[in-house]
Design a protein around this motif. Structure first.
Motif, PDB file in Angstrom:
ATOM      1  N   PRO A 345       2.294   5.351  -0.029  1.00  0.00           N
ATOM      2  CA  PRO A 345       1.686   4.086  -0.839  1.00  0.00           C
ATOM      3  C   PRO A 345       2.360   2.872  -0.347  1.00  0.00           C
ATOM      4  O   PRO A 345       1.540   1.878  -0.447  1.00  0.00           O
ATOM      5  N   VAL A 346       3.594   2.470  -0.605  1.00  0.00           N
ATOM      6  CA  VAL A 346       4.375   1.472  -0.319  1.00  0.00           C
ATOM      7  C   VAL A 346       4.113   1.048   1.166  1.00  0.00           C
ATOM      8  O   VAL A 346       3.795  -0.137   1.212  1.00  0.00           O
ATOM      9  N   ALA A 347       4.453   1.901   2.050  1.00  0.00           N
ATOM     10  CA  ALA A 347       3.880   1.754   3.453  1.00  0.00           C
ATOM     11  C   ALA A 347       2.811   1.048   3.493  1.00  0.00           C
ATOM     12  O   ALA A 347       2.610  -0.035   4.191  1.00  0.00           O
ATOM     13  N   ILE A 348       1.565   1.551   2.771  1.00  0.00           N
ATOM     14  CA  ILE A 348       0.136   1.167   3.265  1.00  0.00           C
ATOM     15  C   ILE A 348       0.155  -0.325   2.534  1.00  0.00           C
ATOM     16  O   ILE A 348      -0.378  -1.182   3.044  1.00  0.00           O
ATOM     17  N   ALA A 349       0.969  -0.605   1.384  1.00  0.00           N
ATOM     18  CA  ALA A 349       0.516  -1.747   0.573  1.00  0.00           C
ATOM     19  C   ALA A 349       1.461  -2.823   1.243  1.00  0.00           C
ATOM     20  O   ALA A 349       0.796  -4.028   1.496  1.00  0.00           O
ATOM     21  N   MET A 350       2.500  -2.435   2.046  1.00  0.00           N
ATOM     22  CA  MET A 350       3.223  -3.697   2.910  1.00  0.00           C
ATOM     23  C   MET A 350       2.490  -3.821   3.990  1.00  0.00           C
ATOM     24  O   MET A 350       2.213  -5.072   4.437  1.00  0.00           O
ATOM     25  N   ALA A 351       1.804  -2.756   4.669  1.00  0.00           N
ATOM     26  CA  ALA A 351       1.021  -3.372   6.113  1.00  0.00           C
ATOM     27  C   ALA A 351      -0.204  -4.141   5.537  1.00  0.00           C
ATOM     28  O   ALA A 351      -0.672  -4.886   6.054  1.00  0.00           O
ATOM     29  N   ASP A 352      -0.892  -3.502   4.499  1.00  0.00           N
ATOM     30  CA  ASP A 352      -1.710  -4.511   4.052  1.00  0.00           C
ATOM     31  C   ASP A 352      -1.690  -5.916   3.550  1.00  0.00           C
ATOM     32  O   ASP A 352      -2.314  -6.756   3.520  1.00  0.00           O
TER      33      ASP A 352
END
Lengths: 430, 430
Positions: A345-352
């Motif tokens: 979830p954090v990886a997706i939030a960082m990328a987005d």
């Protein structure tokens, strides 16, 4: 381990002797021989062996005798400088029984070279003007030491200066044509393809049945597998006088490999992963932004290695601390609290976060545990979460092997490969 | 060019022969020999020469004869695998006239290795259990191919497997002690120092008078100069049985070099620039943030190479576009309009922007023209502006040589060296 399927050559074999004590230390490798090998192979000439010897007259003489006694082409690099340690010219002349004559033309050229910088020529540089009687002088526009070409007893002997920027043009422009004249029109036709997502042995396993069959053909297609961290290259080559037929066979061979490699094929033309990612972005006129944690800018730096990348690499944020992830990438604090900084979830939030804030089409994030510290039972060292967001969103957790440097390097490669696959999976640009 | 001042050894000389056709391609280098050389040097054993030969019986046999005829220690790597291409075991036994006996103990060990993975042993692996009569078997806990140790006619001959993770422990744990027993208690004492801000030849010029004097002493202090992009290492070593005296002499030698190198000395103990920057930050409990343009994350990635760097690398912003510089770093738009993105005022604004916004003590910025495009008459390719801000502010414009890759690498090194000098110039931490 057979990484290289090389048949025996019926043609000319060569030997490379690199001279220099510094090349016998624990920190230096002889890279000139790689360039020389490439030129030789292009001419259909095979390398029989290569040697590194120090600045030692008896040792060099023994190797010169050993090489000339076994193979018709011997290429020496290094040891042509002006000091007492530079022994190649003397040892060759002595071994072949040739007098050394000082060449006024070379003295004048060296003097002119120094004069152009406003310096007098040091007396010691006169040594570089000494020519074994009967040798052809190979001009050196990039340094003071001319090269030398001899044909003792029908063999071919080249003496080249050690600095690569002097050796390379001399090898290509002056030695290669002389070798080609003796190589009988055989040339090497080549292709390279790039593969990601499989290790070297996994690639070997899948392609081995294919290239084994090629080896039985005449002339054989030879295959070399080269692996760097997370990427594998397959080099195919055919030595023949019929370059057009070779090209057609290599095209068919590349297609056969492409069929079994599927999505893991990065490039049919040997382009690197970072070049292919750039090509895919450019084709759509899209830009990319990255958020890197454990890789510390490495993935971005790879993309930026490609000339012209400023057209599509918009920005990157190297965000180690949770505060930076929250402030600069807009990652919700409770997401980090709930899942940990190394989580999908954090990886997706960082990328987005980096994607939306920069207004680009593709966002990428890497967050992981590179080590040596920071691992836990659930998330050991090597655990890395990767995300790509934009028109398509992909997230993955990988467990990478090796120490800190290898984990970081593999993580950067894996992230770039995810971008490649994501872009390639989309319907083609109009 | 004399990079290496090595006197003649009175001790044992060794030869390394790497076996494998893949090591004769244009893309591979033999790295095993570097590790073997390091172990040999630690034992006071000098490398006389090294050879790479392909999987060719006649060629290997000729080199084995040549090496054993000239030097008392010969170390072979590679060619111990199970296939027909793995020729080392056979060629050595044949050359020495020794029968090859299959060892039931080794067969059982290889079978057990396969069994532990749930596989039967392929018949071809029995080849690896064949031992030249009289040879000592060197266990290989990391692979199926055991090493071999022979002492033909008083010489020492080691056969080691090619994969580095198998070769290295075998060399260190089983070969080194056997060599040490014959080396007569001579050991190598070493120091390394790191230098930045001067090229290799400039370092050589300043230290040459010093190390020339050391060479005349008995035993001599030997000096090797190693250059990578923007950094130079000097390695000093003494071979002697009296390690305490050697250590004292090396300490004095390092002090003599430190005196002439001044601020250009990065480390008296061989620590790299990025490690020293980390040490200086850690000593003050300070953190650093970076704003990179043309280097695209490379400077940050170097800092992050150091384990534990997350304690002091707070963040980095890779900002290519003017918009990103304005938005994420707070660079005033009119500053860019007035001076251009590659300018000292913009570099300072970038460094201060990333520093203030991240609340850290030290800000760093790099903005330049890496090429191949983008150069102008006033700001040609290679023009890079560097800034460090914080308790001390420094800004510099450099013109770096080389292509895109070298400009980026030198720019990253120069920036890290500016940080080092800025931190070192401050009054010491309490």
């Amino acid at each position: 381990m057979v990484h290289d399927m090389i048949g025996r050559s019926d043609g000319l074999d060569a030997v490379i002797i690199a001279v220099g004590s510094e090349l016998l230390t624990a920190s230096r490798v002889d890279t000139n021989s790689l360039y020389i090998t490439e030129i030789l192979n292009d001419l259909g000439i095979r390398l029989a062996f290569k040697v590194v010897v120090g600045d030692d007259r008896a040792e060099l003489r023994a190797h010169l005798a050993h090489a000339l006694g076994r193979h018709p082409i011997v290429i020496l690099s290094g040891g042509l400088g002006p000091t007492d340690d530079d022994i190649t010219r003397d040892v060759v002349a002595d071994y072949l029984g040739l007098a050394l004559d000082e060449s006024p033309v070379i003295v004048a050229a060296i003097e002119a070279r120094f004069a152009s910088r406003g310096w007098p020529m040091p007396a010691v540089n006169r040594r570089q003007a000494r020519v074994p009687r009967g040798a052809v002088v190979l001009d050196n526009p990039n340094g003071t030491a001319p090269g030398l070409w001899l044909e003792p007893g029908g063999s071919m002997l080249a003496l080249l200066p050690g600095p690569p920027r002097e050796l390379k043009p001399m090898m290509q422009e002056q030695v290669a044509p002389r070798l080609a004249a003796r190589a009988g029109g055989v040339t090497l036709s080549r292709r390279a393809i790039t593969v990601a997502g499989r290790g070297e042995s996994a690639v070997e396993e899948i392609v081995q049945p294919i290239y084994s069959a090629w080896l039985a053909q005449s002339p054989p297609i030879e295959t070399t597998i080269l692996a760097s961290v997370g990427q594998v290259e397959l080099h195919l080559s055919v030595r023949t006088v019929d370059a057009a037929a070779a090209a057609a066979r290599l095209d068919a061979a590349v297609s056969a490999l492409a069929a079994v490699l599927g999505d893991d094929l990065v490039s049919r033309t040997g382009r690197s992963l970072e070049e292919v990612v750039g090509d895919l972005l450019r084709a759509r006129g899209w830009r990319i932004a990255l958020a890197e944690s454990c890789t510390g800018g490495l993935a971005t730096s790879r993309l930026v290695d490609v000339p012209g990348s400023s057209a599509y690499v918009e920005r990157a944020i190297v965000a180690y601390s949770n505060e930076t992830k929250i402030e600069l990438l807009g990652v919700p604090a409770d997401l980090i609290a709930a899942h940990g900084a190394v989580s999908e979830p954090v990886a997706i939030a960082m990328a987005d976060g980096v994607r939306q804030r920069s207004g680009v089409e593709i966002g990428v994030a890497i967050t992981g545990v590179a080590g040596p510290d920071g691992g836990t039972e659930q998330k050991p060292v090597g655990t890395v979460c990767l995300a790509v967001t934009g028109p398509v969103t992909v997230v993955r957790t990988v467990r990478l092997p090796g120490g800190r440097a290898m984990v970081r390097s593999l993580a950067a490669t894996s992230a770039l490969d995810m971008v490649r696959r994501a872009l390639a999976s989309l319907p083609g640009p109009a």
